[in-house]
Motif scaffolding. Structure first.
Motif, PDB file in Angstrom:
ATOM      1  N   ALA A 192       0.816  -1.213   0.000  1.00 51.84           N
ATOM      2  CA  ALA A 192       0.000   0.000   0.000  1.00 51.84           C
ATOM      3  C   ALA A 192       0.850   1.264   0.000  1.00 51.84           C
ATOM      4  O   ALA A 192       0.511   2.245  -0.671  1.00 51.84           O
ATOM      5  N   VAL A 193       1.968   1.268   0.743  1.00 53.74           N
ATOM      6  CA  VAL A 193       2.758   2.496   0.850  1.00 53.74           C
ATOM      7  C   VAL A 193       3.841   2.610  -0.218  1.00 53.74           C
ATOM      8  O   VAL A 193       4.292   3.716  -0.519  1.00 53.74           O
ATOM      9  N   ILE A 194       4.254   1.481  -0.797  1.00 50.17           N
ATOM     10  CA  ILE A 194       5.277   1.526  -1.843  1.00 50.17           C
ATOM     11  C   ILE A 194       4.644   1.831  -3.204  1.00 50.17           C
ATOM     12  O   ILE A 194       5.235   2.511  -4.048  1.00 50.17           O
ATOM     13  N   HIS A 195       3.416   1.343  -3.402  1.00 49.45           N
ATOM     14  CA  HIS A 195       2.702   1.607  -4.648  1.00 49.45           C
ATOM     15  C   HIS A 195       1.327   2.207  -4.329  1.00 49.45           C
ATOM     16  O   HIS A 195       0.292   1.595  -4.599  1.00 49.45           O
ATOM     17  N   PRO A 196       1.293   3.420  -3.748  1.00 49.08           N
ATOM     18  CA  PRO A 196       0.020   3.991  -3.322  1.00 49.08           C
ATOM     19  C   PRO A 196      -0.798   4.539  -4.502  1.00 49.08           C
ATOM     20  O   PRO A 196      -0.262   4.836  -5.572  1.00 49.08           O
ATOM     21  N   GLU A 197      -2.104   4.672  -4.262  1.00 54.20           N
ATOM     22  CA  GLU A 197      -2.982   5.262  -5.274  1.00 54.20           C
ATOM     23  C   GLU A 197      -2.622   6.725  -5.524  1.00 54.20           C
ATOM     24  O   GLU A 197      -2.688   7.216  -6.654  1.00 54.20           O
ATOM     25  N   THR A 198      -2.297   7.418  -4.457  1.00 53.58           N
ATOM     26  CA  THR A 198      -1.850   8.807  -4.534  1.00 53.58           C
ATOM     27  C   THR A 198      -0.597   8.926  -3.680  1.00 53.58           C
ATOM     28  O   THR A 198      -0.418   8.160  -2.721  1.00 53.58           O
ATOM     29  N   PRO A 199       0.306   9.867  -3.987  1.00 52.62           N
ATOM     30  CA  PRO A 199       1.546   9.972  -3.206  1.00 52.62           C
ATOM     31  C   PRO A 199       1.260  10.316  -1.748  1.00 52.62           C
ATOM     32  O   PRO A 199       0.361  11.095  -1.434  1.00 52.62           O
ATOM     33  N   LEU A 200       2.060   9.721  -0.851  1.00 53.69           N
ATOM     34  CA  LEU A 200       1.843   9.822   0.584  1.00 53.69           C
ATOM     35  C   LEU A 200       2.824  10.801   1.229  1.00 53.69           C
ATOM     36  O   LEU A 200       3.713  11.346   0.572  1.00 53.69           O
ATOM     37  N   VAL A 201       2.661  10.987   2.545  1.00 56.15           N
ATOM     38  CA  VAL A 201       3.577  11.815   3.327  1.00 56.15           C
ATOM     39  C   VAL A 201       4.270  10.916   4.342  1.00 56.15           C
ATOM     40  O   VAL A 201       3.609  10.278   5.170  1.00 56.15           O
ATOM     41  N   PHE A 202       5.618  10.858   4.266  1.00 55.97           N
ATOM     42  CA  PHE A 202       6.439  10.058   5.174  1.00 55.97           C
ATOM     43  C   PHE A 202       7.183  10.987   6.121  1.00 55.97           C
ATOM     44  O   PHE A 202       7.652  12.058   5.714  1.00 55.97           O
ATOM     45  N   PHE A 203       7.334  10.567   7.369  1.00 54.97           N
ATOM     46  CA  PHE A 203       8.071  11.343   8.362  1.00 54.97           C
ATOM     47  C   PHE A 203       9.171  10.489   8.979  1.00 54.97           C
ATOM     48  O   PHE A 203       8.953   9.305   9.301  1.00 54.97           O
ATOM     49  N   ASN A 204      10.345  11.082   9.139  1.00 56.47           N
ATOM     50  CA  ASN A 204      11.481  10.413   9.789  1.00 56.47           C
ATOM     51  C   ASN A 204      11.902   9.148   9.042  1.00 56.47           C
ATOM     52  O   ASN A 204      12.402   8.193   9.633  1.00 56.47           O
ATOM     53  N   ILE A 205      11.709   9.160   7.742  1.00 57.37           N
ATOM     54  CA  ILE A 205      12.093   8.052   6.868  1.00 57.37           C
ATOM     55  C   ILE A 205      12.968   8.630   5.755  1.00 57.37           C
ATOM     56  O   ILE A 205      12.657   9.679   5.194  1.00 57.37           O
ATOM     57  N   SER A 206      14.068   7.958   5.457  1.00 59.01           N
ATOM     58  CA  SER A 206      15.015   8.474   4.471  1.00 59.01           C
ATOM     59  C   SER A 206      14.376   8.535   3.084  1.00 59.01           C
ATOM     60  O   SER A 206      13.631   7.629   2.688  1.00 59.01           O
TER      61      SER A 206
END
Length: 641
Positions: free
Chosen positions: A356-370
């Protein structure tokens, strides 16, 4: 052709009834962007030029240019990181109350020596000099939420994107004219000019408006828990609450369905309740590893139950949802989830979520992740802290619609579990880590555990104070307080306690269970005990637990222990149910741990014994103060088994 920017602003001001000072600030601002779509707002996260990397920085008097955050465009979303370790997790002491309504939290004037009114105006004056983003949202989710508004600097588009992903996007064209029930403002430089670099979130409440002033850009205490505070405030006025809980429908291999709601302090297993059981490469389940002998203990489970998440963290228990049938009915208070992924270390640990997060329907927001420009942001690549170790609080905001099998309808709760982090307990090092794999408790004890919401062992998602860190490092306990939502409540503990007690008493056809994580006596268990408890409870379904299957726990605060637990025909070793019988624990170490726990409960409960406490609540606390038995609690509130 798109409407001119000034026409959108006029449309906003015509639809939203704002306090005069706020309306004046908006009219004075150099420019205001009212995004028409989530995609437009997302692009603003990378600055006016839509670059691949963007720094959120401000000119701060006396500090020069300060970078608050960096934003990187990745294939699957934006990676947001903070230069300071301190800003990467929620400060538990960041809340300040500006108004004169009842509260047990620090008042702004008492802490800083002056009324917030002057700083409030200074904040609005500063916003009036900035290019702004203004977005409507629903505090509490799209269906049952309250109409709200966010007013933030234009260079903090990532913050606004995370906010509306969490709370629910509401386009300016879609909304009818409204008066906001809550308004959020962000003014990041003020943490340097007024608060010595600390996270501070100020709440200014009235009967009709809850204003949230965020003086930092980590969304935990504001866009996430700040909105939680507003919901708790609204609910307290209307007689309902928003629980700090996850909930999941569990469907067994035999098609029995049970809905479990899990509560607990931060790190107590709420997110994990919605996760599949982790298995070894050969399919076995590692229940625990003995910390003395290093002996592993496995069980076999041919087929796990299917999970359909209902809520992840903020669980709306709105009064309009209740049916009066002895079960609590809940809905999600969020449109997106702020998922902590610290327990994801490598590829393949949670395939559905990873997909779900690697190939999301729409771009996501990641925090504290490189994140690297143009590369895929991976949930197990946690940004290093300044000490070189991975940040313990990596997060991703994921819309709930992207969660596999998520349930979006109001749902009745069959079982309410409560999780607590437990340290290892051995003869040589006795601690309070003596809770068995699961305990059945009467509502009175379920209320006490929620009243205290103990946080022990380590907790990855918030920064502890120096005093708390020392306590936890030396096997001590810290109370997160009423329902574990107390850190976000702006009211009084006794009012919250009364509301929580009423909720539990109304749900008299609900089974209440305690379950530990991290350790059971001398065994390191992680979250496996919680997952197996979920399996056992679901496989029983609505089946009654016979009284002869229960025995009073040696520590009365644990209610009843089960004499045996069989899952899929396999019996769990009884010493996981009654840790005093473990060879490395024994009765003496167990009793030492029980006294630590009992003394802690008594010390924390003393503050609730006021004239405002519900008489039943007083009676329950008095049983604890007198070291009462399970039967004494049972006499006040019978157990539904």
């Amino acid at each position: 052709m798109p409407e001119p920017e000034e026409d959108l602003v006029e449309l906003l001001l015509s639809k939203v009834d704002l306090p005069p000072a706020v309306a004046d600030a908006l009219k004075a601002a150099p420019s205001i962007i009212v995004p028409r779509t989530r995609a437009e707002l997302y692009e603003l996260s990378l600055g006016p030029d839509g670059a691949d990397t963007f720094e959120v920085k401000y000119q701060v008097p006396g500090n020069g240019v300060v970078t608050e955050a960096t934003v990187v465009r990745c294939k699957n979303g934006i990676a947001v990181n903070y230069p300071e370790d301190y800003i990467r997790r929620r400060d538990p002491n960041c809340m300040r109350i500006a108004d004169d309504r009842p509260t047990d939290k620090p008042r702004f004037k008492d802490v800083y020596g002056y009324d917030f009114a002057s700083l409030k105006q200074e904040t609005l004056d500063w916003l009036a000099t900035q290019d702004l983003i203004v977005v409507p949202f629903k505090a509490g989710g799209l269906t049952y939420g309250s109409p709200s508004l966010a007013i933030i600097p234009a260079n903090t588009g990532f913050f606004a994107t995370a906010l509306v992903d969490l709370q629910g996007w509401v386009g300016i064209d879609e909304i009818e004219p409204f008066t906001p029930r809550s308004i959020m403002y962000a003014a990041p430089p003020f943490r340097h000019t007024h608060f010595e670099g600390k996270q501070v979130v100020v709440h200014d409440r009235s009967d009709t408006l809850h204003e949230i002033f965020a003086y930092n850009l980590y969304p935990g205490p504001s866009a996430k828990k700040g909105v939680f505070s507003a919901l708790l405030d609204i609910g307290e006025q209307e007689g309902w609450l928003t629980a700090h809980a996850s909930s999941v429908r569990v469907t067994t291999p035999y098609d029995n369905e049970t809905v479990i709601m899990h509560e607990g302090a931060s790190g107590g297993g709420k997110s994990e309740m919605c996760q599949d059981i982790r298995r070894q490469s050969d399919g076995r389940i590692l229940l625990g590893t003995n910390v003395v002998s290093n002996e592993p203990y496995y069980i076999n489970l041919a087929e796990s139950s299917q999970l359909a998440p209902v809520t992840d963290d903020m669980t709306l228990c709105h009064i309009d949802l209740q049916k009066g049938n002895g079960k609590l009915t809940v809905a999600d208070a969020e449109d997106g989830w702020f998922v902590r992924v610290d327990n994801m270390k490598t590829y393949g640990e949670d395939p559905s979520f990873e997909r779900a997060v690697i190939h999301p329907e729409t771009p996501l927001v990641f925090f504290n992740i490189s994140g690297m420009p143009g590369a895929t942001c991976l949930p197990w690549e946690h940004e290093p802290d300044s000490n070189g170790k991975p940040c313990p609080n990596p997060r991703v905001v994921i819309p709930r619609r992207m969660i596999k099998d998520v349930i979006s309808e109001p749902t009745e709760i069959d079982v309410r579990t409560f999780g607590a982090r437990m340290p290892a307990c051995t003869r040589d090092n006795p601690t309070y880590g003596i809770m068995g794999m699961m305990h059945i408790v009467p509502p009175a004890l379920a209320w006490l555990w929620r009243l205290i919401a103990p946080r022990g062992d380590k907790n990855p998602s918030i920064g502890e104070s120096a005093e708390q860190t020392d306590k936890l490092a030396h096997g001590g306990l810290v109370s997160e307080g009423v329902g574990s939502y107390w850190p976000f409540s702006t009211g009084t503990k006794v009012a919250a306690a009364n509301l929580l007690l009423k909720q539990l008493m109304d749900a008299d056809r609900t089974r209440y269970v305690l379950t530990p994580n991290q350790h059971i006596g001398a065994y390191k268990v992680g979250f496996t005990a919680e997952w197996l408890t979920r399996e056992y409870l679901a496989r029983r379904g609505g089946g009654k637990i016979r009284e002869e299957q229960l025995t009073p726990a040696r520590c009365a605060l644990f209610g009843y222990a089960l004499k045996e637990v069989k899952i899929d025909g396999q019996q769990v070793r009884p010493t996981f149910l009654q840790p005093e019988n473990q060879s490395q624990v024994g009765v003496e170490a167990y009793d030492t741990g029980a006294k630590i726990l009992s003394d802690f409960f008594k010390a924390e409960l003393e503050q609730f014994l006021t004239d405002d406490l519900d008489p039943l609540g007083r009676a329950i606390i008095e049983v604890c103060m007198k070291d009462g038995s399970v039967a004494d609690y049972e006499a006040l509130t019978p157990t539904y088994i």
